[in-house]
Write a protein that holds these residues in place. Structure first.
Motif, PDB file in Angstrom:
ATOM      1  N   PRO A 122      69.659 -15.377   4.551  1.00 19.90           N
ATOM      2  CA  PRO A 122      71.107 -15.442   4.310  1.00 19.90           C
ATOM      3  C   PRO A 122      71.443 -15.151   2.853  1.00 19.90           C
ATOM      4  CG  PRO A 122      70.385 -17.298   5.635  1.00 19.90           C
ATOM      5  CD  PRO A 122      69.140 -16.610   5.152  1.00 19.90           C
ATOM      6  N   PRO A 123      72.526 -14.430   2.601  1.00 20.23           N
ATOM      7  CA  PRO A 123      72.959 -14.190   1.219  1.00 20.23           C
ATOM      8  C   PRO A 123      73.187 -15.525   0.512  1.00 20.23           C
ATOM      9  CG  PRO A 123      74.195 -12.825   2.751  1.00 20.23           C
ATOM     10  CD  PRO A 123      73.428 -13.784   3.579  1.00 20.23           C
ATOM     11  N   PRO A 124      72.602 -15.743  -0.650  1.00 23.54           N
ATOM     12  CA  PRO A 124      72.652 -17.070  -1.278  1.00 23.54           C
ATOM     13  C   PRO A 124      74.043 -17.539  -1.681  1.00 23.54           C
ATOM     14  CG  PRO A 124      71.707 -15.430  -2.768  1.00 23.54           C
ATOM     15  CD  PRO A 124      71.807 -14.779  -1.434  1.00 23.54           C
ATOM     16  N   ALA A 125      74.960 -16.596  -1.940  1.00 23.52           N
ATOM     17  CA  ALA A 125      76.288 -16.998  -2.408  1.00 23.52           C
ATOM     18  C   ALA A 125      77.289 -17.196  -1.285  1.00 23.52           C
ATOM     19  CB  ALA A 125      76.830 -15.959  -3.400  1.00 23.52           C
ATOM     20  N   MET A 126      76.954 -16.759  -0.069  1.00 26.61           N
ATOM     21  CA  MET A 126      77.915 -16.811   1.032  1.00 26.61           C
ATOM     22  C   MET A 126      78.189 -18.256   1.459  1.00 26.61           C
ATOM     23  SD  MET A 126      79.881 -15.021   2.982  1.00 26.61           S
ATOM     24  CE  MET A 126      79.212 -13.366   2.860  1.00 26.61           C
ATOM     25  N   VAL A 127      79.478 -18.620   1.516  1.00 20.24           N
ATOM     26  CA  VAL A 127      79.888 -19.977   1.852  1.00 20.24           C
ATOM     27  C   VAL A 127      80.653 -20.034   3.170  1.00 20.24           C
ATOM     28  CG1 VAL A 127      81.317 -21.935   1.132  1.00 20.24           C
ATOM     29  CG2 VAL A 127      79.970 -20.683  -0.560  1.00 20.24           C
ATOM     30  N   GLU A 128      81.534 -19.040   3.417  1.00 21.81           N
ATOM     31  CA  GLU A 128      82.412 -19.127   4.580  1.00 21.81           C
ATOM     32  C   GLU A 128      82.767 -17.742   5.109  1.00 21.81           C
ATOM     33  OE1 GLU A 128      86.000 -21.944   4.955  1.00 21.81           O
ATOM     34  OE2 GLU A 128      86.937 -20.008   4.511  1.00 21.81           O
ATOM     35  N   ILE A 129      82.871 -17.653   6.436  1.00 21.41           N
ATOM     36  CA  ILE A 129      83.315 -16.418   7.089  1.00 21.41           C
ATOM     37  C   ILE A 129      84.455 -16.769   8.031  1.00 21.41           C
ATOM     38  CG2 ILE A 129      82.687 -14.502   8.606  1.00 21.41           C
ATOM     39  CD1 ILE A 129      79.790 -14.903   7.669  1.00 21.41           C
ATOM     40  N   GLU A 130      85.594 -16.109   7.867  1.00 21.69           N
ATOM     41  CA  GLU A 130      86.708 -16.271   8.792  1.00 21.69           C
ATOM     42  C   GLU A 130      86.666 -15.129   9.796  1.00 21.69           C
ATOM     43  OE1 GLU A 130      90.475 -16.589   6.852  1.00 21.69           O
ATOM     44  OE2 GLU A 130      89.818 -18.205   5.538  1.00 21.69           O
ATOM     45  N   VAL A 131      86.843 -15.459  11.068  1.00 20.11           N
ATOM     46  CA  VAL A 131      86.811 -14.465  12.140  1.00 20.11           C
ATOM     47  C   VAL A 131      88.164 -14.478  12.836  1.00 20.11           C
ATOM     48  CG1 VAL A 131      85.663 -13.689  14.229  1.00 20.11           C
ATOM     49  CG2 VAL A 131      84.339 -14.811  12.429  1.00 20.11           C
ATOM     50  N   SER A 132      88.774 -13.311  12.960  1.00 20.97           N
ATOM     51  CA  SER A 132      90.097 -13.211  13.571  1.00 20.97           C
ATOM     52  C   SER A 132      90.199 -11.897  14.327  1.00 20.97           C
ATOM     53  CB  SER A 132      91.183 -13.292  12.492  1.00 20.97           C
ATOM     54  OG  SER A 132      92.474 -13.312  13.055  1.00 20.97           O
ATOM     55  N   GLY A 133      91.126 -11.832  15.280  1.00 17.02           N
ATOM     56  CA  GLY A 133      91.344 -10.599  16.009  1.00 17.02           C
ATOM     57  C   GLY A 133      90.729 -10.574  17.392  1.00 17.02           C
ATOM     58  N   GLY A 134      90.182 -11.701  17.841  1.00 14.57           N
ATOM     59  CA  GLY A 134      89.585 -11.741  19.171  1.00 14.57           C
ATOM     60  C   GLY A 134      88.699 -12.965  19.321  1.00 14.57           C
ATOM     61  N   THR A 135      88.202 -13.161  20.533  1.00 13.04           N
ATOM     62  CA  THR A 135      87.319 -14.293  20.813  1.00 13.04           C
ATOM     63  C   THR A 135      85.928 -14.022  20.263  1.00 13.04           C
ATOM     64  OG1 THR A 135      88.551 -14.794  22.823  1.00 13.04           O
ATOM     65  CG2 THR A 135      86.352 -15.727  22.638  1.00 13.04           C
ATOM     66  N   LEU A 136      85.358 -15.001  19.594  1.00  8.55           N
ATOM     67  CA  LEU A 136      84.028 -14.859  19.011  1.00  8.55           C
ATOM     68  C   LEU A 136      82.983 -15.279  20.043  1.00  8.55           C
ATOM     69  CD1 LEU A 136      82.257 -14.264  16.546  1.00  8.55           C
ATOM     70  CD2 LEU A 136      82.560 -16.666  15.858  1.00  8.55           C
ATOM     71  N   PRO A 137      82.174 -14.336  20.554  1.00 11.92           N
ATOM     72  CA  PRO A 137      81.148 -14.696  21.536  1.00 11.92           C
ATOM     73  C   PRO A 137      80.101 -15.647  20.959  1.00 11.92           C
ATOM     74  CG  PRO A 137      81.550 -12.322  21.508  1.00 11.92           C
ATOM     75  CD  PRO A 137      82.237 -12.888  20.315  1.00 11.92           C
ATOM     76  N   GLY A 138      79.596 -16.543  21.798  1.00 10.69           N
ATOM     77  CA  GLY A 138      78.609 -17.517  21.359  1.00 10.69           C
ATOM     78  C   GLY A 138      77.375 -16.914  20.711  1.00 10.69           C
ATOM     79  N   PRO A 139      76.778 -15.847  21.288  1.00  9.19           N
ATOM     80  CA  PRO A 139      75.588 -15.257  20.661  1.00  9.19           C
ATOM     81  C   PRO A 139      75.843 -14.722  19.255  1.00  9.19           C
ATOM     82  CG  PRO A 139      75.760 -14.573  22.949  1.00  9.19           C
ATOM     83  CD  PRO A 139      77.046 -15.276  22.620  1.00  9.19           C
ATOM     84  N   ILE A 140      77.025 -14.122  19.030  1.00 11.61           N
ATOM     85  CA  ILE A 140      77.344 -13.618  17.688  1.00 11.61           C
ATOM     86  C   ILE A 140      77.527 -14.776  16.723  1.00 11.61           C
ATOM     87  CG2 ILE A 140      79.072 -12.383  16.321  1.00 11.61           C
ATOM     88  CD1 ILE A 140      79.497 -10.500  18.595  1.00 11.61           C
ATOM     89  N   LYS A 147      71.975 -15.893  10.103  1.00 10.54           N
ATOM     90  CA  LYS A 147      71.748 -14.811   9.153  1.00 10.54           C
ATOM     91  C   LYS A 147      72.674 -14.827   7.938  1.00 10.54           C
ATOM     92  CE  LYS A 147      69.695 -11.131  11.967  1.00 10.54           C
ATOM     93  NZ  LYS A 147      69.817  -9.690  12.322  1.00 10.54           N
ATOM     94  N   LEU A 148      73.841 -15.471   8.068  1.00 10.81           N
ATOM     95  CA  LEU A 148      74.829 -15.380   6.993  1.00 10.81           C
ATOM     96  C   LEU A 148      75.149 -16.732   6.365  1.00 10.81           C
ATOM     97  CD1 LEU A 148      77.210 -12.747   8.631  1.00 10.81           C
ATOM     98  CD2 LEU A 148      75.624 -12.385   6.733  1.00 10.81           C
ATOM     99  N   CYS A 149      75.774 -17.629   7.120  1.00  9.74           N
ATOM    100  CA  CYS A 149      76.090 -18.965   6.606  1.00  9.74           C
ATOM    101  C   CYS A 149      76.468 -19.854   7.780  1.00  9.74           C
ATOM    102  CB  CYS A 149      77.209 -18.930   5.558  1.00  9.74           C
ATOM    103  SG  CYS A 149      78.845 -18.555   6.223  1.00  9.74           S
ATOM    104  N   ASP A 150      76.507 -21.153   7.551  1.00  4.40           N
ATOM    105  CA  ASP A 150      76.767 -22.077   8.660  1.00  4.40           C
ATOM    106  C   ASP A 150      78.225 -22.474   8.792  1.00  4.40           C
ATOM    107  OD1 ASP A 150      77.066 -23.678   6.473  1.00  4.40           O
ATOM    108  OD2 ASP A 150      75.446 -25.075   6.969  1.00  4.40           O
ATOM    109  N   ARG A 151      79.097 -21.883   7.985  1.00  7.21           N
ATOM    110  CA  ARG A 151      80.530 -22.192   8.111  1.00  7.21           C
ATOM    111  C   ARG A 151      81.265 -20.948   8.594  1.00  7.21           C
ATOM    112  NH1 ARG A 151      84.582 -25.553   7.294  1.00  7.21           N
ATOM    113  NH2 ARG A 151      86.565 -24.803   6.453  1.00  7.21           N
ATOM    114  N   ILE A 152      81.512 -20.895   9.893  1.00  6.96           N
ATOM    115  CA  ILE A 152      82.253 -19.797  10.511  1.00  6.96           C
ATOM    116  C   ILE A 152      83.555 -20.384  11.049  1.00  6.96           C
ATOM    117  CG2 ILE A 152      82.152 -17.879  12.120  1.00  6.96           C
ATOM    118  CD1 ILE A 152      79.809 -17.871  10.196  1.00  6.96           C
ATOM    119  N   VAL A 153      84.678 -19.868  10.595  1.00  7.86           N
ATOM    120  CA  VAL A 153      85.991 -20.394  10.968  1.00  7.86           C
ATOM    121  C   VAL A 153      86.713 -19.389  11.866  1.00  7.86           C
ATOM    122  CG1 VAL A 153      88.225 -21.211  10.135  1.00  7.86           C
ATOM    123  CG2 VAL A 153      86.145 -21.703   8.827  1.00  7.86           C
TER     124      VAL A 153
END
Length: 212
Positions: A122-140, A147-153
């Protein structure tokens, strides 16, 4: 030509700043105008609900769309730094500029994750990812957390209404149709086919109205 008068300059916050095209998820595709005052209020409302975006933020969404334009304004409003990238080059930009946060659609996030080797950390500086525009599938979601960070909003809204609700994506898992907690200043009501509000507890609603 010198004999052509200058175009009119519109004064005040009620003047139209931007016209956004919609995909038609809430009806037929249309164009939605937004005034300077409306955009300022939306940026402030989202900053109150989700926090100020004063970090190193990557925006891979086109500014012609409401989601990308609002995201840009929110970062600049808080004094943050914008990193511009396409989804295919996003992970390289994340590492190069030590990006702290991103806003992406589920499809964009899925493409980014596919481009990352399984051996990537995971990128060391990544803190948060916001997801918008559709339903976020469980596998993604699971792959993004690894792979990225544990805070997905998950952020829910529309071009016509802006953001309505949000919640940590993990909280919404296993709840079909759940979109998050309604933001401060947003009024939501369930209505029937005739457009009449339904009483509390009634589950026969056919669509949802929301307003700020």
């Amino acid at each position: 030509p010198e004999d052509v008068p200058p175009g009119p300059i519109h004064q005040g916050g009620a003047a139209i700043c931007r016209i956004f095209g919609t995909s038609g998820t809430s009806g037929r595709p249309k164009f939605v105008p937004a005034s300077h005052d409306l955009l300022a209020n939306r940026v402030l409302a989202k900053s109150i609900a989700l926090g100020e975006r004063d970090d190193m933020h990557l925006c891979a969404t086109a500014f012609g769309a409401a989601m990308g334009f609002h995201d840009m304004l929110r970062s600049l409003f808080a004094g943050g730094t914008l990193v511009l990238s396409t989804p295919s080059d996003a992970i390289a930009a994340v590492r190069r500029h030590r990006v702290n946060s991103m806003l992406m659609s589920p499809a964009m996030l899925g493409s980014l994750l596919q481009a990352m080797p399984d051996s990537d950390t995971p990128p060391p500086a990544m803190v948060e990812i916001e997801v918008s525009g559709g339903t976020l599938p469980g596998p993604i979601l699971a792959l993004a957390e690894r792979k990225l960070c544990d805070r997905i909003v998950s952020v829910y809204g529309a071009s016509e209404t802006h953001v309505i609700a949000s919640a940590p994506a993990r909280m919404l898992g296993g709840r079909p149709g759940a979109v998050g907690m309604v933001h401060p200043g947003v009024r939501v009501e369930a209505i029937d086919a005739a457009g009449e509000p339904l009483p509390a507890g009634d589950r026969k609603s056919t669509r949802l109205n929301s307003s700020h």
